[in-house]
Design a protein around this motif. Sequence first.
Motif, PDB file in Angstrom:
ATOM      1  N   MET A  13       0.842  -1.197   0.000  1.00 49.92           N
ATOM      2  CA  MET A  13       0.000   0.000   0.000  1.00 49.92           C
ATOM      3  C   MET A  13       0.880   1.251   0.000  1.00 49.92           C
ATOM      4  SD  MET A  13      -2.964   1.115   2.706  1.00 49.92           S
ATOM      5  CE  MET A  13      -3.831   2.655   2.511  1.00 49.92           C
ATOM      6  N   LYS A  14       0.647   2.169  -0.911  1.00 47.60           N
ATOM      7  CA  LYS A  14       1.438   3.378  -0.985  1.00 47.60           C
ATOM      8  C   LYS A  14       1.050   4.339   0.136  1.00 47.60           C
ATOM      9  CE  LYS A  14       2.265   3.191  -5.955  1.00 47.60           C
ATOM     10  NZ  LYS A  14       2.114   3.894  -7.255  1.00 47.60           N
ATOM     11  N   LYS A  15       2.084   5.013   0.660  1.00 51.63           N
ATOM     12  CA  LYS A  15       1.869   5.945   1.762  1.00 51.63           C
ATOM     13  C   LYS A  15       1.363   7.282   1.242  1.00 51.63           C
ATOM     14  CE  LYS A  15       4.434   8.333   5.410  1.00 51.63           C
ATOM     15  NZ  LYS A  15       5.769   8.552   6.004  1.00 51.63           N
ATOM     16  N   LEU A  16       0.393   7.856   1.942  1.00 51.06           N
ATOM     17  CA  LEU A  16      -0.066   9.205   1.649  1.00 51.06           C
ATOM     18  C   LEU A  16       0.530  10.153   2.678  1.00 51.06           C
ATOM     19  CD1 LEU A  16      -3.849   8.564   0.885  1.00 51.06           C
ATOM     20  CD2 LEU A  16      -1.992   8.885  -0.760  1.00 51.06           C
ATOM     21  N   SER A  17       0.959  11.321   2.236  1.00 48.54           N
ATOM     22  CA  SER A  17       1.608  12.237   3.161  1.00 48.54           C
ATOM     23  C   SER A  17       1.250  13.674   2.818  1.00 48.54           C
ATOM     24  CB  SER A  17       3.126  12.054   3.109  1.00 48.54           C
ATOM     25  OG  SER A  17       3.770  13.010   3.920  1.00 48.54           O
ATOM     26  N   PHE A  18       1.107  14.476   3.860  1.00 49.13           N
ATOM     27  CA  PHE A  18       0.887  15.912   3.693  1.00 49.13           C
ATOM     28  C   PHE A  18       2.258  16.579   3.554  1.00 49.13           C
ATOM     29  CE2 PHE A  18       0.541  20.175   5.546  1.00 49.13           C
ATOM     30  CZ  PHE A  18      -0.496  20.707   4.784  1.00 49.13           C
ATOM     31  N   PRO A  19       2.553  17.261   2.438  1.00 50.70           N
ATOM     32  CA  PRO A  19       3.887  17.856   2.286  1.00 50.70           C
ATOM     33  C   PRO A  19       4.128  18.961   3.309  1.00 50.70           C
ATOM     34  CG  PRO A  19       2.444  18.581   0.518  1.00 50.70           C
ATOM     35  CD  PRO A  19       1.698  17.521   1.271  1.00 50.70           C
ATOM     36  N   ILE A  20       5.313  18.929   3.890  1.00 48.15           N
ATOM     37  CA  ILE A  20       5.702  19.941   4.866  1.00 48.15           C
ATOM     38  C   ILE A  20       6.535  21.006   4.154  1.00 48.15           C
ATOM     39  CG2 ILE A  20       7.140  20.367   6.893  1.00 48.15           C
ATOM     40  CD1 ILE A  20       6.442  17.514   7.778  1.00 48.15           C
ATOM     41  N   ARG A  21       6.242  22.270   4.402  1.00 51.93           N
ATOM     42  CA  ARG A  21       6.966  23.363   3.761  1.00 51.93           C
ATOM     43  C   ARG A  21       7.881  24.038   4.786  1.00 51.93           C
ATOM     44  NH1 ARG A  21       2.501  27.085   1.365  1.00 51.93           N
ATOM     45  NH2 ARG A  21       1.667  26.729   3.461  1.00 51.93           N
ATOM     46  N   ILE A  22       9.155  24.107   4.451  1.00 49.33           N
ATOM     47  CA  ILE A  22      10.148  24.696   5.346  1.00 49.33           C
ATOM     48  C   ILE A  22      10.705  25.970   4.709  1.00 49.33           C
ATOM     49  CG2 ILE A  22      12.313  24.350   6.587  1.00 49.33           C
ATOM     50  CD1 ILE A  22      10.128  22.473   7.536  1.00 49.33           C
ATOM     51  N   PRO A  23      10.441  27.153   5.282  1.00 53.39           N
ATOM     52  CA  PRO A  23      11.028  28.392   4.752  1.00 53.39           C
ATOM     53  C   PRO A  23      12.551  28.369   4.898  1.00 53.39           C
ATOM     54  CG  PRO A  23       9.201  28.859   6.233  1.00 53.39           C
ATOM     55  CD  PRO A  23       9.536  27.413   6.411  1.00 53.39           C
ATOM     56  N   LEU A  24      13.237  28.850   3.884  1.00 58.52           N
ATOM     57  CA  LEU A  24      14.699  28.874   3.960  1.00 58.52           C
ATOM     58  C   LEU A  24      15.271  29.900   3.005  1.00 58.52           C
ATOM     59  CD1 LEU A  24      15.789  27.423   1.163  1.00 58.52           C
ATOM     60  CD2 LEU A  24      15.312  25.329   2.413  1.00 58.52           C
ATOM     61  N   TYR A  25      16.543  30.201   3.237  1.00 59.87           N
ATOM     62  CA  TYR A  25      17.352  30.974   2.309  1.00 59.87           C
ATOM     63  C   TYR A  25      18.409  30.030   1.737  1.00 59.87           C
ATOM     64  CZ  TYR A  25      15.480  35.352   4.229  1.00 59.87           C
ATOM     65  OH  TYR A  25      14.655  36.373   4.599  1.00 59.87           O
ATOM     66  N   TYR A  26      18.524  30.018   0.421  1.00 58.47           N
ATOM     67  CA  TYR A  26      19.572  29.253  -0.245  1.00 58.47           C
ATOM     68  C   TYR A  26      20.672  30.256  -0.562  1.00 58.47           C
ATOM     69  CZ  TYR A  26      21.657  25.856  -3.492  1.00 58.47           C
ATOM     70  OH  TYR A  26      22.496  24.972  -4.129  1.00 58.47           O
ATOM     71  N   LEU A  44      15.560  29.773   9.884  1.00 57.53           N
ATOM     72  CA  LEU A  44      15.273  30.465  11.136  1.00 57.53           C
ATOM     73  C   LEU A  44      14.722  29.471  12.150  1.00 57.53           C
ATOM     74  CD1 LEU A  44      15.571  32.819   9.117  1.00 57.53           C
ATOM     75  CD2 LEU A  44      13.781  34.018  10.389  1.00 57.53           C
ATOM     76  N   GLN A  45      15.240  29.547  13.360  1.00 57.59           N
ATOM     77  CA  GLN A  45      14.822  28.634  14.410  1.00 57.59           C
ATOM     78  C   GLN A  45      13.310  28.685  14.631  1.00 57.59           C
ATOM     79  OE1 GLN A  45      16.241  26.177  16.326  1.00 57.59           O
ATOM     80  NE2 GLN A  45      14.128  25.931  17.010  1.00 57.59           N
ATOM     81  N   LYS A  46      12.698  29.846  14.452  1.00 53.92           N
ATOM     82  CA  LYS A  46      11.264  29.977  14.723  1.00 53.92           C
ATOM     83  C   LYS A  46      10.413  29.144  13.771  1.00 53.92           C
ATOM     84  CE  LYS A  46      10.482  34.192  11.971  1.00 53.92           C
ATOM     85  NZ  LYS A  46      10.025  35.604  12.042  1.00 53.92           N
ATOM     86  N   HIS A  47      11.005  28.661  12.683  1.00 49.12           N
ATOM     87  CA  HIS A  47      10.272  27.828  11.725  1.00 49.12           C
ATOM     88  C   HIS A  47      10.500  26.336  11.939  1.00 49.12           C
ATOM     89  CE1 HIS A  47      10.564  31.480   8.811  1.00 49.12           C
ATOM     90  NE2 HIS A  47       9.494  31.565   9.580  1.00 49.12           N
ATOM     91  N   LEU A  48      11.268  25.977  12.968  1.00 47.22           N
ATOM     92  CA  LEU A  48      11.695  24.583  13.138  1.00 47.22           C
ATOM     93  C   LEU A  48      11.230  24.007  14.463  1.00 47.22           C
ATOM     94  CD1 LEU A  48      15.384  24.944  11.904  1.00 47.22           C
ATOM     95  CD2 LEU A  48      13.422  24.135  10.580  1.00 47.22           C
ATOM     96  N   PRO A  49      11.115  22.684  14.539  1.00 41.51           N
ATOM     97  CA  PRO A  49      10.806  22.044  15.825  1.00 41.51           C
ATOM     98  C   PRO A  49      12.014  22.122  16.748  1.00 41.51           C
ATOM     99  CG  PRO A  49      11.257  20.377  14.165  1.00 41.51           C
ATOM    100  CD  PRO A  49      11.229  21.693  13.444  1.00 41.51           C
ATOM    101  N   LEU A  86       2.173  24.238  12.507  1.00 38.70           N
ATOM    102  CA  LEU A  86       1.524  25.119  11.547  1.00 38.70           C
ATOM    103  C   LEU A  86       0.212  25.686  12.099  1.00 38.70           C
ATOM    104  CD1 LEU A  86       2.067  23.087   8.264  1.00 38.70           C
ATOM    105  CD2 LEU A  86       2.853  25.414   8.677  1.00 38.70           C
ATOM    106  N   ILE A  87      -0.533  24.841  12.801  1.00 39.74           N
ATOM    107  CA  ILE A  87      -1.823  25.264  13.350  1.00 39.74           C
ATOM    108  C   ILE A  87      -1.624  26.334  14.435  1.00 39.74           C
ATOM    109  CG2 ILE A  87      -3.794  24.497  14.703  1.00 39.74           C
ATOM    110  CD1 ILE A  87      -3.560  21.787  13.262  1.00 39.74           C
ATOM    111  N   SER A  88      -0.562  26.199  15.232  1.00 38.46           N
ATOM    112  CA  SER A  88      -0.354  27.093  16.372  1.00 38.46           C
ATOM    113  C   SER A  88       0.463  28.339  16.040  1.00 38.46           C
ATOM    114  CB  SER A  88       0.333  26.338  17.514  1.00 38.46           C
ATOM    115  OG  SER A  88       1.597  25.846  17.105  1.00 38.46           O
ATOM    116  N   ASN A  89       1.029  28.408  14.803  1.00 37.57           N
ATOM    117  CA  ASN A  89       1.839  29.558  14.424  1.00 37.57           C
ATOM    118  C   ASN A  89       1.276  30.203  13.153  1.00 37.57           C
ATOM    119  OD1 ASN A  89       4.633  29.636  16.116  1.00 37.57           O
ATOM    120  ND2 ASN A  89       3.912  27.525  15.864  1.00 37.57           N
ATOM    121  N   SER A  90       0.463  31.203  13.335  1.00 36.34           N
ATOM    122  CA  SER A  90      -0.219  31.821  12.196  1.00 36.34           C
ATOM    123  C   SER A  90       0.728  32.603  11.303  1.00 36.34           C
ATOM    124  CB  SER A  90      -1.326  32.753  12.707  1.00 36.34           C
ATOM    125  OG  SER A  90      -0.781  33.753  13.549  1.00 36.34           O
TER     126      SER A  90
END
Length: 390
Positions: A1-14, A26-31, A384-388
Amino acid sequence: MKKLSFPIRIPLYYVRGGTSTGIVLLQKHLPEKKELKEEILRHIMGVPLEGKNENNKQLQGLGRETTTSNKAFIIDIDYQAKKVISTFAQLEKESSTVSWEVNCGNMTSSIPLVIRDLPEEKLLMPDGKLSIYNTNTNKNIVCTMANVSPKYQLAHIPGVVGDFPEINVSFADPACSKTKALFPTGNLIDKVNGVPVTCIDVAVPMIIINAESLGVSGYENPNEIKNNQVLQEKIMQIRVEMGIKMGIRQNNGAVMNEKDLTESITQPKVAIVAPSLSKGDITIRYLTPKNVHLSVAVSGGCCLAAACCFPGTVASHLYYANRVNGHSTVRIEHLSGISKFSITHDGEYIKYASVQRNAQILMKGEFFIYNPSDELEKIMTQFLISNSDY
């Protein structure tokens, strides 16, 4: 069975900082959990999520197969102290290893550009200076830009084509980044199987070896060094034996043992040195510690320049840097050209080790992680839910 996943978006600077490329997050965007940060970094850089893959091409990430392009900074802002808190992570293309043990001076030069892109710029850089505290080494760094915002003063550096925003990087009190002394073995020169070496710790622990004593010229190209098995074995033996004598500490405070040193992707670094062939003062082939750097790392350059300031080291036997008004300047010749390092010192106390770099923000945006672990998906969904403002 193939896995379904919600894509996670991580803000970054390259970004590119000096002769390195990588990402700034930025630390504020990370666990908070370290293991989840490491998982995020592996996804973004396209390295194995676990174990090793010698044939990895990093097609699924932003890394570029070389050590100098598998780098990441996580930054936070101390509003009270008006400084940036930086934490550096080194990855490598073929393994899931994430090293938090050392800092990267080249990549550090990209941080002021990121700050200038944030609303915090006026608070943190009112005069063009940015104070940075690095958690890997517990050291302070001052990055200085010409105070012409929103415009940039441009500069050229060896190994980079074109002119880009100029950043002057100064490491404050840079000795003892991972050891207890500037010369951590207590000697200016030690010997390993008859090979003289100088062990020094300025921004990073490093071992300096005269090329001649290794049976090479010091002017080899990277492949000649990489494919010389006898040379590689000599260097590994020196790294391990002298690494133990240096008493190099890990971030948890433990001293690195033989296994740690053999497997480390960050320390100690190795500099193979020779007389200058051009307009430099001394030539380097810099190992990081297993691959040859195409120019010279900022931290490694600081080490070599400092070693040139003290009579009796392997480096000063090739070039001794006179002190003028408290400063010594060393022009280090490498595969991409010549880089000039400045050491501000009084006796054995080094106040600053400095170099000019340039940097770019290549792009900023969001990285999509399509196959996160269950824990990462759960934590980031809640986040994501707790950080608008995410």
